[in-house]
Design an enzyme around this catalytic site. Sequence first.
Site, PDB file in Angstrom:
ATOM      1  N   ARG A   2       0.821  -1.202   0.000  1.00  0.00           N
ATOM      2  CA  ARG A   2       0.000   0.000   0.000  1.00  0.00           C
ATOM      3  C   ARG A   2       0.866   1.268   0.000  1.00  0.00           C
ATOM      4  NH1 ARG A   2      -5.398   2.651   0.316  1.00  0.00           N
ATOM      5  NH2 ARG A   2      -4.406   4.668   0.193  1.00  0.00           N
TER       6      ARG A   2
ATOM      7  N   ILE B 160      -9.341   4.647  -1.345  1.00  0.00           N
ATOM      8  CA  ILE B 160      -9.162   5.617  -0.263  1.00  0.00           C
ATOM      9  C   ILE B 160      -7.765   6.209  -0.374  1.00  0.00           C
ATOM     10  CG2 ILE B 160      -9.044   5.858   2.246  1.00  0.00           C
ATOM     11  CD1 ILE B 160     -11.150   3.537   2.328  1.00  0.00           C
ATOM     12  N   LEU B 161      -7.705   7.536  -0.302  1.00  0.00           N
ATOM     13  CA  LEU B 161      -6.412   8.231  -0.419  1.00  0.00           C
ATOM     14  C   LEU B 161      -5.701   8.276   0.927  1.00  0.00           C
ATOM     15  CD1 LEU B 161      -7.696  11.203  -2.584  1.00  0.00           C
ATOM     16  CD2 LEU B 161      -6.231   9.328  -3.378  1.00  0.00           C
TER      17      LEU B 161
ATOM     18  N   ASN C 113     -14.582  15.628  -4.173  1.00  0.00           N
ATOM     19  CA  ASN C 113     -15.151  14.329  -4.545  1.00  0.00           C
ATOM     20  C   ASN C 113     -16.625  14.507  -4.877  1.00  0.00           C
ATOM     21  OD1 ASN C 113     -15.337  11.422  -4.768  1.00  0.00           O
ATOM     22  ND2 ASN C 113     -16.311  11.381  -2.742  1.00  0.00           N
TER      23      ASN C 113
ATOM     24  N   HIS D  90     -20.163  12.323  -4.826  1.00  0.00           N
ATOM     25  CA  HIS D  90     -20.682  11.090  -4.217  1.00  0.00           C
ATOM     26  C   HIS D  90     -22.184  10.975  -4.508  1.00  0.00           C
ATOM     27  CE1 HIS D  90     -20.893   7.794  -1.359  1.00  0.00           C
ATOM     28  NE2 HIS D  90     -22.024   8.327  -0.920  1.00  0.00           N
TER      29      HIS D  90
ATOM     30  N   ASP E  15     -15.817   9.840   2.593  1.00  0.00           N
ATOM     31  CA  ASP E  15     -17.088  10.542   2.300  1.00  0.00           C
ATOM     32  C   ASP E  15     -17.521  11.439   3.460  1.00  0.00           C
ATOM     33  OD1 ASP E  15     -17.162   9.250  -0.175  1.00  0.00           O
ATOM     34  OD2 ASP E  15     -18.259   7.549   0.625  1.00  0.00           O
TER      35      ASP E  15
HETATM   36  C1  GRF Z   1     -20.393   8.563  -9.910  1.00  0.00           C
HETATM   37  O1  GRF Z   1     -21.765   8.299  -9.788  1.00  0.00           O
HETATM   38  C2  GRF Z   1     -19.809   9.043  -8.613  1.00  0.00           C
HETATM   39  O2  GRF Z   1     -20.726   9.664  -7.776  1.00  0.00           O
HETATM   40  C3  GRF Z   1     -19.348   7.768  -7.971  1.00  0.00           C
HETATM   41  O3  GRF Z   1     -18.887   6.985  -9.026  1.00  0.00           O
HETATM   42  C4  GRF Z   1     -19.598   7.300 -10.219  1.00  0.00           C
HETATM   43  C5  GRF Z   1     -18.574   7.501 -11.302  1.00  0.00           C
HETATM   44  O4  GRF Z   1     -19.147   7.584 -12.569  1.00  0.00           O
HETATM   45  N1  GRF Z   1     -18.364   8.057  -6.959  1.00  0.00           N
HETATM   46  P1  GRF Z   1     -18.257   8.043 -13.822  1.00  0.00           P
HETATM   47  O5  GRF Z   1     -17.013   7.173 -13.872  1.00  0.00           O
HETATM   48  O6  GRF Z   1     -17.940   9.502 -13.656  1.00  0.00           O
HETATM   49  O7  GRF Z   1     -19.140   7.773 -15.025  1.00  0.00           O
END
Ligand code: GRF
Length: 197
Positions: free
Chosen positions: A63, A90-91, A103, A105, A141
């Site tokens: 890792r 995870i970063l 990010n 989500h 998140d």
């Molecule tokens: C998105 O829905 C994002 O919210 C989630 O992963 C998906 C990625 O979709 N974390 P894409 O690769 O941008 O099409």
Amino acid sequence: MGKQLVVLISGTGSNLQALLDHGALGGEVNRVVSDRPDAAGLERARARGVDAVCVAPGAHDDRRGWDAALCDAVAAAAPDLVVLAGFMRILSPAFVNRWPVLNVHPSLLPAFPGARAVADALDWGVKLTGATVHFVDEEVDHGPIVAQEAVPVRPDDTPASLHRRIQAVEHRLLPECVALFCHDRLAVRGRQVSVRA
Ligand code: GRF
């Protein structure tokens, strides 16, 4: 000069495409990094002349080795902002403390964090879910929220149908937030993110 952006992806890259297509971000995507060699988003980047590389965990002993390689791949592009657009790993704390990271989500955080956010929302029976753009901190998140938009759940939704409608929102919300950052309009104090006029 506009801001320099690095985008991290793991898959399709539809959010990356939305960033590439936006036209008024106030910054440019100058490198895309994937943890998977088969991520379709790598080709989307190359089709637009954007440098795209893969840093696969399997190519490193452990890792720590992968964390260091990822940091090096991002640092080479000297970004002002890193954007996670469907990046499913995870970063390290070192990474998130080195650059501002946004990010996107697919839920209304803090509800339904994690990789199964859309299915978890359906299983729970919520009538409303949505999309969140947030700064990334050391917890998954969890960081300060920049913007959210609700998406109603329909009685006949499947994870795929609901995710499609959430992604349609993401494709607008993520570029809007990146543009606010690039125009120096985001101020973060603790968990509170405000937008300067
Ligand atoms: C998105 O829905 C994002 O919210 C989630 O992963 C998906 C990625 O979709 N974390 P894409 O690769 O941008 O099409």
